[in-house]
Structure formats: structure tokens, C-alpha cells
Enzyme design. Structure first.
Site, PDB file in Angstrom:
ATOM      1  N   ARG A  71     -40.908  -5.983  30.664  1.00  0.00           N
ATOM      2  CA  ARG A  71     -39.774  -5.489  31.453  1.00  0.00           C
ATOM      3  C   ARG A  71     -40.276  -4.893  32.764  1.00  0.00           C
ATOM      4  NH1 ARG A  71     -36.810  -1.285  29.566  1.00  0.00           N
ATOM      5  NH2 ARG A  71     -34.929  -2.080  30.551  1.00  0.00           N
ATOM      6  N   GLU A 131     -19.954  -2.413   2.375  1.00  0.00           N
ATOM      7  CA  GLU A 131     -19.363  -3.330   1.380  1.00  0.00           C
ATOM      8  C   GLU A 131     -19.736  -4.788   1.702  1.00  0.00           C
ATOM      9  OE1 GLU A 131     -15.075  -2.650   0.745  1.00  0.00           O
ATOM     10  OE2 GLU A 131     -14.816  -4.807   0.947  1.00  0.00           O
ATOM     11  N   HIS A 154     -18.040   2.386   5.511  1.00  0.00           N
ATOM     12  CA  HIS A 154     -17.881   2.001   4.099  1.00  0.00           C
ATOM     13  C   HIS A 154     -17.661   0.487   3.999  1.00  0.00           C
ATOM     14  CE1 HIS A 154     -15.161   0.715   0.890  1.00  0.00           C
ATOM     15  NE2 HIS A 154     -15.731   1.613   0.115  1.00  0.00           N
ATOM     16  N   ASN A 155     -16.775  -0.030   4.818  1.00  0.00           N
ATOM     17  CA  ASN A 155     -16.497  -1.468   4.752  1.00  0.00           C
ATOM     18  C   ASN A 155     -17.700  -2.299   5.184  1.00  0.00           C
ATOM     19  OD1 ASN A 155     -13.969  -0.408   4.190  1.00  0.00           O
ATOM     20  ND2 ASN A 155     -12.896  -2.048   5.232  1.00  0.00           N
ATOM     21  N   ARG A 183      10.966   0.630   8.019  1.00  0.00           N
ATOM     22  CA  ARG A 183      11.739   0.030   9.114  1.00  0.00           C
ATOM     23  C   ARG A 183      12.888  -0.821   8.569  1.00  0.00           C
ATOM     24  NH1 ARG A 183       8.831  -4.234  13.014  1.00  0.00           N
ATOM     25  NH2 ARG A 183       8.609  -5.209  10.956  1.00  0.00           N
ATOM     26  N   SER A 239      -9.545   3.684   0.659  1.00  0.00           N
ATOM     27  CA  SER A 239     -10.217   2.524   0.095  1.00  0.00           C
ATOM     28  C   SER A 239      -9.815   2.335  -1.358  1.00  0.00           C
ATOM     29  CB  SER A 239     -11.735   2.680   0.174  1.00  0.00           C
ATOM     30  OG  SER A 239     -12.342   1.553  -0.417  1.00  0.00           O
ATOM     31  N   MET A 282       0.830  -1.219   0.000  1.00  0.00           N
ATOM     32  CA  MET A 282       0.000   0.000   0.000  1.00  0.00           C
ATOM     33  C   MET A 282       0.863   1.267   0.000  1.00  0.00           C
ATOM     34  SD  MET A 282      -3.249  -0.625  -0.173  1.00  0.00           S
ATOM     35  CE  MET A 282      -4.035   0.864   0.448  1.00  0.00           C
ATOM     36  N   LYS A 337     -14.708   5.360   6.989  1.00  0.00           N
ATOM     37  CA  LYS A 337     -14.101   4.234   6.266  1.00  0.00           C
ATOM     38  C   LYS A 337     -14.621   2.904   6.819  1.00  0.00           C
ATOM     39  CE  LYS A 337     -11.206   1.774   3.742  1.00  0.00           C
ATOM     40  NZ  LYS A 337     -10.749   0.611   4.392  1.00  0.00           N
ATOM     41  N   HIS A 366     -39.152  -2.012  35.390  1.00  0.00           N
ATOM     42  CA  HIS A 366     -38.396  -1.064  34.574  1.00  0.00           C
ATOM     43  C   HIS A 366     -39.215   0.147  34.148  1.00  0.00           C
ATOM     44  CE1 HIS A 366     -34.810  -3.451  34.560  1.00  0.00           C
ATOM     45  NE2 HIS A 366     -35.474  -4.527  34.157  1.00  0.00           N
TER      46      HIS A 366
HETATM   47  P1  NBP Z   1       1.069  -4.338   6.057  1.00  0.00           P
HETATM   48  O1  NBP Z   1      -0.202  -4.107   6.772  1.00  0.00           O
HETATM   49  O2  NBP Z   1       1.432  -5.711   5.661  1.00  0.00           O
HETATM   50  O3  NBP Z   1       2.268  -3.714   6.936  1.00  0.00           O
HETATM   51  C1  NBP Z   1       3.601  -3.846   6.529  1.00  0.00           C
HETATM   52  C2  NBP Z   1       4.360  -2.578   6.828  1.00  0.00           C
HETATM   53  O4  NBP Z   1       4.318  -2.268   8.232  1.00  0.00           O
HETATM   54  C3  NBP Z   1       5.818  -2.721   6.466  1.00  0.00           C
HETATM   55  O5  NBP Z   1       6.274  -1.492   5.957  1.00  0.00           O
HETATM   56  C4  NBP Z   1       6.454  -3.017   7.825  1.00  0.00           C
HETATM   57  O6  NBP Z   1       7.828  -2.721   7.893  1.00  0.00           O
HETATM   58  C5  NBP Z   1       5.672  -2.085   8.684  1.00  0.00           C
HETATM   59  N1  NBP Z   1       5.818  -2.327  10.122  1.00  0.00           N
HETATM   60  C6  NBP Z   1       5.399  -3.356  10.888  1.00  0.00           C
HETATM   61 BR1  NBP Z   1       4.537  -4.825  10.262  1.00  0.00          BR
HETATM   62  N2  NBP Z   1       5.706  -3.222  12.183  1.00  0.00           N
HETATM   63  C7  NBP Z   1       6.358  -2.059  12.258  1.00  0.00           C
HETATM   64  C8  NBP Z   1       6.941  -1.358  13.342  1.00  0.00           C
HETATM   65  N3  NBP Z   1       6.860  -1.818  14.590  1.00  0.00           N
HETATM   66  N4  NBP Z   1       7.563  -0.204  13.072  1.00  0.00           N
HETATM   67  C9  NBP Z   1       7.644   0.271  11.826  1.00  0.00           C
HETATM   68  N5  NBP Z   1       7.084  -0.342  10.761  1.00  0.00           N
HETATM   69  C10 NBP Z   1       6.465  -1.493  10.973  1.00  0.00           C
HETATM   70  O7  NBP Z   1       1.145  -3.389   4.756  1.00  0.00           O
HETATM   71  P2  NBP Z   1       0.031  -3.050   3.658  1.00  0.00           P
HETATM   72  O8  NBP Z   1      -0.755  -4.239   3.243  1.00  0.00           O
HETATM   73  O9  NBP Z   1       0.754  -2.257   2.642  1.00  0.00           O
HETATM   74  O10 NBP Z   1      -0.981  -2.086   4.431  1.00  0.00           O
HETATM   75  C11 NBP Z   1      -0.565  -0.887   5.059  1.00  0.00           C
HETATM   76  C12 NBP Z   1      -1.733  -0.282   5.801  1.00  0.00           C
HETATM   77  O11 NBP Z   1      -2.739   0.072   4.866  1.00  0.00           O
HETATM   78  C13 NBP Z   1      -2.391  -1.205   6.804  1.00  0.00           C
HETATM   79  O12 NBP Z   1      -2.795  -0.491   7.928  1.00  0.00           O
HETATM   80  C14 NBP Z   1      -3.597  -1.718   6.072  1.00  0.00           C
HETATM   81  O13 NBP Z   1      -4.632  -2.125   6.933  1.00  0.00           O
HETATM   82  C15 NBP Z   1      -3.973  -0.484   5.281  1.00  0.00           C
HETATM   83  N6  NBP Z   1      -4.794  -0.710   4.090  1.00  0.00           N
HETATM   84  C16 NBP Z   1      -4.629  -1.789   3.322  1.00  0.00           C
HETATM   85  C17 NBP Z   1      -5.414  -1.976   2.187  1.00  0.00           C
HETATM   86  C18 NBP Z   1      -5.219  -3.158   1.302  1.00  0.00           C
HETATM   87  O14 NBP Z   1      -6.044  -3.343   0.391  1.00  0.00           O
HETATM   88  N7  NBP Z   1      -4.187  -3.950   1.509  1.00  0.00           N
HETATM   89  C19 NBP Z   1      -6.361  -1.025   1.850  1.00  0.00           C
HETATM   90  C20 NBP Z   1      -6.484   0.085   2.631  1.00  0.00           C
HETATM   91  C21 NBP Z   1      -5.699   0.238   3.759  1.00  0.00           C
HETATM   92  P3  NBP Z   1       8.901  -3.855   7.531  1.00  0.00           P
HETATM   93  O15 NBP Z   1       9.076  -3.799   6.050  1.00  0.00           O
HETATM   94  O16 NBP Z   1      10.121  -3.413   8.257  1.00  0.00           O
HETATM   95  O17 NBP Z   1       8.383  -5.162   8.020  1.00  0.00           O
END
Ligand code: NBP
Length: 477
Positions: free
Chosen positions: A445, A189, A185-186, A34, A128, A13, A182, A451
Site C-alpha cells: 500500500r 444461526e 443471533h440470526n 389494520r 426469536s 406472530m 437479535k 499510504h
Molecule cells: P407479517 O410480517 O406478515 O405482517 C403482517 C401484519 O402487518 C398484519 O397484521 C398486517 O395488517 C400488518 N400491516 C402491514 Br403488512 N402493513 C401495515 C400498515 N401499513 N399498517 C398497519 N399494519 C400493517 O406478520 P408476521 O409474520 O406475524 O410477523 C410480524 C413481525 O414479526 C414481522 O416484523 C416479522 O419480521 C417479525 N418476526 C417474525 C418471526 C417469524 O418467525 N415469522 C419471528 C420473529 C419476528 P393487515 O392484517 O391489515 O394486512
């Protein structure tokens, strides 16, 4: 410093959002993660983006022009808190931290207050549209201060999906408002998908349509009022043949639906707010039921109807299902907007509901022609109590309600479960009822728990002496 915006977290993302930002005129995008390898990979794969890479949060902050603006795209929960803490160490008053993850809105409210105490702006932004949306244009639901919106607004407008010439983003409200919207929205959905699934099930189990025939039906529906992304992909999915078996893919996919939890949040929050979102709840429960393999296996031989009712006008039944789907969808959306209305009241947000429908018209999963009608309904009557009474939806319900009843009756007689259709219809009929049996419940009740009750004919609060002489006394409110 050279970058006007930064992204922390470069999984799928974050990378896509960073690329989207970089592709827009005037943006220079700072990136960090990270694990360093993800930064290197992104820089290597996309030299055209001109990213400014950093390998520490301090360097990242130093690469940003002020007010520094950073979008966090990491795993929701503790990771988000960790990154916020790090950013707060190096950011200064007036800077802006945006959480683009799927945060629970109450977390966003908590984080916003903590970050604001340091003079830094915090924006919880619902995003989204999945990976594709992040890259090409998502629907964006930011909540935060007006000050933050001044800087952030134009940037978000530049990357959002566009519907009828307008970007699918608006300043939803303060603190958790964006993530709340949001979440709803879900939930919507979930309901939308469940209603489509029930329609499909009826076409197959009552009419005996093949997946291919059902695909045609959905493709046809997609040319009318139901036109939407979900109906469109339904036709595509139903047409798809599994390469291994030559069977329609839908017949070889295990019938257990997963969930990531935002649907449950919508229902849990609705329970807390006292808002009936039965259509959304049934959709969440239907997924739970589908995954209860042991209970389903144990129940398979329970008795069902001896014979299914014959449908003597198949084309008429298809049209009935279309109308039932449309009416149920109106109910589910009305329930979602009821939840937004209640959330706004409880948490003190000024949410323009017509704007919410407007920013869902492109980029997100529930994008649909139908949303224009919701926007218009709220534009005509900003204080509308329920969407159902907007003239445009009264017309829809008037045209559909008989068909809706026929479909639910046929489904019940045939033993085909339609929890979404029937919950929506029950909600509709309950709202229409002049008197509800809640009167009996309130009296019960009073009987077992003293009540108390109010009366229809005079002011006050009353109690009947059920275990005494059954006379009525005035009670303390
Ligand atoms: P992920 O949800 O899989 O998260 C991976 C990222 O989080 C990596 O950059 C990872 O770093 C980092 N991270 C973690 Br895990 N722990 C960390 C920490 N303690 N400190 C710093 N960084 C940390 O990634 P994603 O699927 O790209 O989603 C990102 C966000 O977007 C999420 O909150 C997700 O819910 C939201 N989202 C997702 C979608 C979708 O369709 N997938 C849609 C809308 C929103 P690393 O590389 O060092 O492990």
C-alpha cells in the site's frame, strides 16, 4: 381502560404473542389490527383469552391503562413506521411503544430518537423462536430506556421462555441494542446451520453414510457437548421419508437455500464495524451460491480430484467431524460476540454479553447446552477480549484442533466444500500467528499509494521513497 398491555398487528406472530400474554396471570390484553377481520377472527377463536378488541388506534389507546404499553407486531419496514406514527398521535408522554418486528437496528435507533422527542418511550425488542416461540415462550431481546424496562420488564419476563428457572429476557441496552443482538443471533444461526450442513455432507460424501445413518450420528451427538435444538431437528429431518417417493426427504428437497436478509445484515454491519465474521459470511454466501442455478449448471463439469482419499477409520473420522463442528461453532460464536462487542462500543451500549448468551438458552433457534459455557466464561471474566481465550474454550480448541485440521484436509482432498469449517480454522490460525502477512500488504500500500506504515522497532509513521532512491522518510501520521 382495562388492559395493561396491547398488541397491534394480529398476523401469526402478533396473535400468538397476544395469546401468550393473555395466558399469564394478571394480564388483560388489548388487540387491534389494520384489517378488522383479523381482530374478529382472534376474538372468535380464543374467547378464553379475554381480549379487549378495538377497531381503531384511538379506541385501542383508550382501552389501555397508563402508562400505556403496546407491542407492534407488523411487517418490518414502512408498516412499522406507519403504526408508530398512528400510536404517537394518541399516546401520551410516559407511554411505551414496543416494536417486536424484525427491524434493522439502525431503524430502531432512528425511531427511538423520534419517539423519545415526544416524551414517549420506544423499545426495539428482538423476538426469536418463530410462531411456536411467540405462543409458548420466545427469547426476548429488548432495547430501550431503563424507565420503559421498569414497566415492560415484568410483562416480558412473564411470557419469555424459561431456562433453568430463569426467563430468557434481559434489558439488553438502549435504543437499537436489542435489535442489534437479535440480528447477530440470526447471523450465528446461519453459521450454525451451515456447519451442521457441512458435517452432514462429509458424512455422506466421504464416508458414504445414508441419511438415516447420518441421522443416528446427529442423534448421538445431541447427547453430548453439541446438544442443541438445531442438531436435534437435523436428526429428525434426516430421518424423515418423503411420502410421495419413499426417498429420504432431504434427497428430494431442492438444494437452494433461501434467506430473509438478517444474515446479510449481520455481515454488512460487521463490514461497517471492521469485525471479521468470516464464519457467518461464508454461511450467508453458501446460501447465495446454492441459489445461483445458472452459475452452478455452467460449472458442473469443472475438473475435480481424480480420487477421494480413503478413510480407513470411519468411526475415527465421525469423531473428527464432531470435533471440527464443535471447534468451528466456537469460532462462529466468538465472531458473533466480537460483533456485539464492537457494536456496543460504536453505539454506546452497555451490553452484558454473558446475559446475552443466557437469554439464548431457550425459546430461540440457537438454543444449546453450549451457551451455558459462554455465560460462565463472561461471568468469570466480564471484560474478556475474545471468547476463544476463556479457559473452557481453550480446552475445547486444544482437544479439537488436530481433528479439525484432518477434517479440512480430507475435505479439500476429496473436493467437498467446507467453507464454514475452513474459514473458522483460518480465523483461528490467523489469530494464533505471531506475525501476519499484513506487513507485506501494508508495504504494498505504501508502494503504490504512499499510504505509509508503522514499524515494529520504533514509534512514528514512515514512507519509503519507492520511485526515488528507496530511502525511508518520516511521514505525517
Ligand atoms: P407479517 O410480517 O406478515 O405482517 C403482517 C401484519 O402487518 C398484519 O397484521 C398486517 O395488517 C400488518 N400491516 C402491514 Br403488512 N402493513 C401495515 C400498515 N401499513 N399498517 C398497519 N399494519 C400493517 O406478520 P408476521 O409474520 O406475524 O410477523 C410480524 C413481525 O414479526 C414481522 O416484523 C416479522 O419480521 C417479525 N418476526 C417474525 C418471526 C417469524 O418467525 N415469522 C419471528 C420473529 C419476528 P393487515 O392484517 O391489515 O394486512
Amino acid at each position: 381502560p382495562t388492559a395493561n398491555i396491547g398488541v397491534v398487528g394480529l398476523a401469526v406472530m402478533g396473535s400468538n404473542l397476544a395469546r401468550n400474554l393473555a395466558s399469564r396471570e394478571g394480564n388483560v390484553v388489548a388487540v387491534t389490527n389494520r384489517t378488522d377481520a383479523k381482530v374478529d377472527r382472534l376474538i372468535e377463536d380464543h374467547p378464553e383469552a379475554g381480549f379487549v378488541p378495538s377497531y381503531s388506534i384511538a379506541d385501542f389507546a383508550a382501552s389501555l391503562t397508563t402508562p400505556r404499553t403496546a407491542i407492534i407486531m407488523v411487517k418490518a419496514g414502512r408498516a412499522t413506521d406507519a403504526v408508530i406514527d398512528e400510536l404517537c398521535e394518541v399516546f401520551e408522554p410516559g407511554d411505551i411503544i414496543v416494536d417486536g418486528g424484525n427491524a434493522l437496528f439502525t431503524d430502531t435507533i432512528r425511531r427511538e430518537a423520534a419517539v423519545r422527542a415526544k416524551g414517549i418511550n420506544f423499545v426495539g425488542c428482538g423476538i426469536s423462536g418463530g410462531e411456536e416461540g411467540a405462543l409458548r415462550g420466545p427469547s426476548l431481546m429488548p432495547g430501550g430506556s431503563a424507565e420503559a424496562w421498569q414497566t415492560l420488564g415484568p410483562i416480558l419476563e412473564s411470557i419469555a421462555a424459561v431456562a433453568q428457572g430463569e426467563p430468557c429476557v434481559t434489558h439488553v441496552g438502549t435504543d437499537g441494542a436489542g435489535h442489534f443482538v437479535k440480528m447477530v443471533h440470526n447471523g450465528i444461526e446461519y453459521a450454525d446451520m451451515q456447519l451442521i450442513a457441512e458435517s452432514y455432507d462429509l458424512l455422506r460424501r466421504v464416508l458414504g453414510q445414508t441419511p438415516e445413518q447420518a441421522a443416528e450420528t446427529f442423534a448421538e451427538w445431541n447427547r453430548g457437548d453439541l446438544e442443541s435444538y438445531l442438531i436435534e431437528i437435523t436428526a429428525e429431518v434426516l430421518r424423515h421419508v418423503d411420502a410421495d417417493t419413499g426417498q429420504p426427504l432431504v434427497d428430494v428437497v431442492l438444494d437452494a437455500a433461501g434467506a430473509k436478509g438478517t444474515g446479510s445484515w449481520t455481515v454488512q454491519t460487521a463490514l461497517d464495524l471492521g469485525v471479521p465474521v468470516s464464519g457467518i459470511a461464508e454461511a450467508v454466501f453458501a446460501r447465495s451460491l446454492s441459489s445461483q442455478a445458472d452459475v452452478r449448471a455452467a460449472s458442473r463439469d469443472l475438473p475435480g480430484p481424480a480420487s477421494a482419499p480413503a478413510v480407513d477409520d470411519p468411526a475415527g473420522f465421525v469423531e473428527d467431524v464432531r470435533l471440527a463442528l464443535y471447534a468451528s461453532k466456537v469460532l462462529a460464536y466468538a465472531q458473533g460476540f466480537d460483533e456485539i462487542t464492537a457494536g456496543a462500543k460504536t453505539y454506546g451500549w452497555q451490553i452484558d454479553r454473558g446475559e446475552v448468551a443466557r437469554i439464548w438458552r431457550a425459546g430461540c433457534i440457537i438454543r444449546a447446552r453450549f451457551l451455558d459455557r459462554i455465560t460462565e466464561a463472561y461471568r468469570d471474566q466480564p471484560e474478556l477480549v475474545t471468547l476463544l481465550t476463556a479457559p473452557v474454550f481453550v480446552e475445547v480448541l486444544e482437544a479439537a484442533q488436530q481433528a479439525w485440521r484432518r477434517v479440512v484436509s480430507v475435505a479439500v482432498a476429496a473436493g467437498v466444500p467446507v467453507p464454514g469449517f475452513s474459514a473458522a480454522l483460518a480465523h483461528y490460525d490467523a489469530l494464533r500467528s505471531e506475525r501476519l502477512p499484513a506487513a507485506l500488504i501494508q508495504a504494498q500500500r505504501d508502494f503504490f499509494g504512499a499510504h505509509t506504515y508503522r514499524r515494529t522497532d520504533r514509534e512514528g509513521t514512515f514512507h519509503t521513497l519507492w520511485s526515488g532512491d528507496r530511502s525511508e522518510i518520516a511521514a505525517e501520521a
